[in-house]
Write an enzyme that holds these catalytic residues in place. Structure first.
Site, short mmCIF file in Angstrom:
data_model
loop_
_atom_site.label_atom_id
_atom_site.label_comp_id
_atom_site.label_asym_id
_atom_site.label_seq_id
_atom_site.Cartn_x
_atom_site.Cartn_y
_atom_site.Cartn_z
N THR A 27 0.76 -1.08 -0.01
CA THR A 27 -0.03 -0.07 -0.03
C THR A 27 0.82 0.87 0.16
OG1 THR A 27 -1.53 -1.14 1.12
CG2 THR A 27 -1.88 1.28 1.37
N THR A 30 4.23 4.33 -3.60
CA THR A 30 5.33 3.51 -4.52
C THR A 30 4.52 2.31 -5.06
OG1 THR A 30 6.91 4.37 -2.97
CG2 THR A 30 7.76 2.80 -4.75
N GLY A 95 3.04 4.15 7.46
CA GLY A 95 2.67 5.81 7.24
C GLY A 95 1.38 6.02 6.61
N GLY A 96 1.05 4.82 5.62
CA GLY A 96 -0.44 4.91 5.25
C GLY A 96 -1.23 4.28 6.05
N GLU A 102 -0.31 -5.38 6.12
CA GLU A 102 0.89 -5.50 5.42
C GLU A 102 1.66 -6.58 5.98
OE1 GLU A 102 1.31 -0.83 3.57
OE2 GLU A 102 2.22 -1.65 5.48
#
Ligand code: 5RP
Length: 218
Positions: A27, A30, A95-96, A102
């Site tokens: 996610t 990038t 950060g997201g 993840e």
């Protein structure tokens, strides 16, 4: 650089994929470039597992089949970005806010390919605030426990994770033993997980630089 590294990731994973292969997809900005590049080789593999609702939506828009992780036994590779990485390929992620999913998808994958630009490389991790996903009713308790570890937890206001939880971003940490800290924070009651990926770090980092993409392994 993010686009170049995304293209490099597709070139890196393509020889590893077969018709039945499943790709884990991360996610962030990038990872979004990676999804767009992955779509170009979508006939070479079966489908993907997404680490967030946003990623699932983007994959589907490209016509890539998205599987529930529970229906997948084997995953060739997981590709995702990071907020920081060090020389041991330990990562800070989240950060997201997608850190928990993840981490779960990364745990299943045979290989974790981390895709970053060179601004993400650090000597000592912790300048980027460490995200910690927390069950809502435990927010204050967990914040007090994190403060005992010499960090300054800040509640990420107006943000709910895909799992319905909250994020505390821990500022001012100097992370010298990432594996131990990851385990210690995960041991606080009410913590779902934290954004240190050290006990299962990256296997390879593809790093975009102004001069091209570098491949970094241990
Ligand atoms: C999301 C993440 C991202 O991988 C991380 O924040 C890096 O994002 P970007 O590629 O946009 O710099 O961990 O939870």
């Amino acid at each position: 650089m993010k686009q170049a590294v995304a293209q490099a990731a597709v070139a890196y994973i393509k020889p590893k994929l077969g018709k039945d292969s499943i790709v884990g997809v991360g996610t962030g900005s990038t990872a979004n470039f990676f999804i767009d590049a992955l779509a170009e080789i979508k006939t070479f593999f079966d489908g993907a597992v997404a680490s967030s609702e946003a990623t699932a939506e983007r994959l589907k828009k490209h016509g890539i089949t998205v599987y529930d992780l529970n229906s997948v036994n084997d995953m060739e590779v997981y590709v995702d970005g990071a907020d920081e990485f060090d020389s041991q390929l330990n990562l800070i992620k989240g950060g997201g806010g997608a850190l928990t999913r993840e981490k779960i998808v990364a745990a299943v994958a045979k290989e974790f390919v981390c895709i970053v630009d060179s601004s993400k490389r650090v000597e000592v991790m912790g300048e980027f605030p460490l995200p910690v996903e927390v069950i809502p009713m435990a927010r204050s308790y967990v914040a007090r426990e994190l403060a005992k570890l010499d960090g300054m937890p800040v509640w990420r206001k107006d943000f709910i994770t895909d799992n319905g939880n909250l994020i505390l971003d821990v500022q001012d940490m100097e992370i010298t033993d990432a594996k131990a800290l990851e385990t210690q924070i995960n041991g606080i009651i009410g913590v779902v997980t934290n954004g240190l990926f050290a006990n299962r770090g990256a296997d390879v980092v593809l790093m975009g630089t102004p001069d091209g993409v570098e491949t970094i392994t241990l």
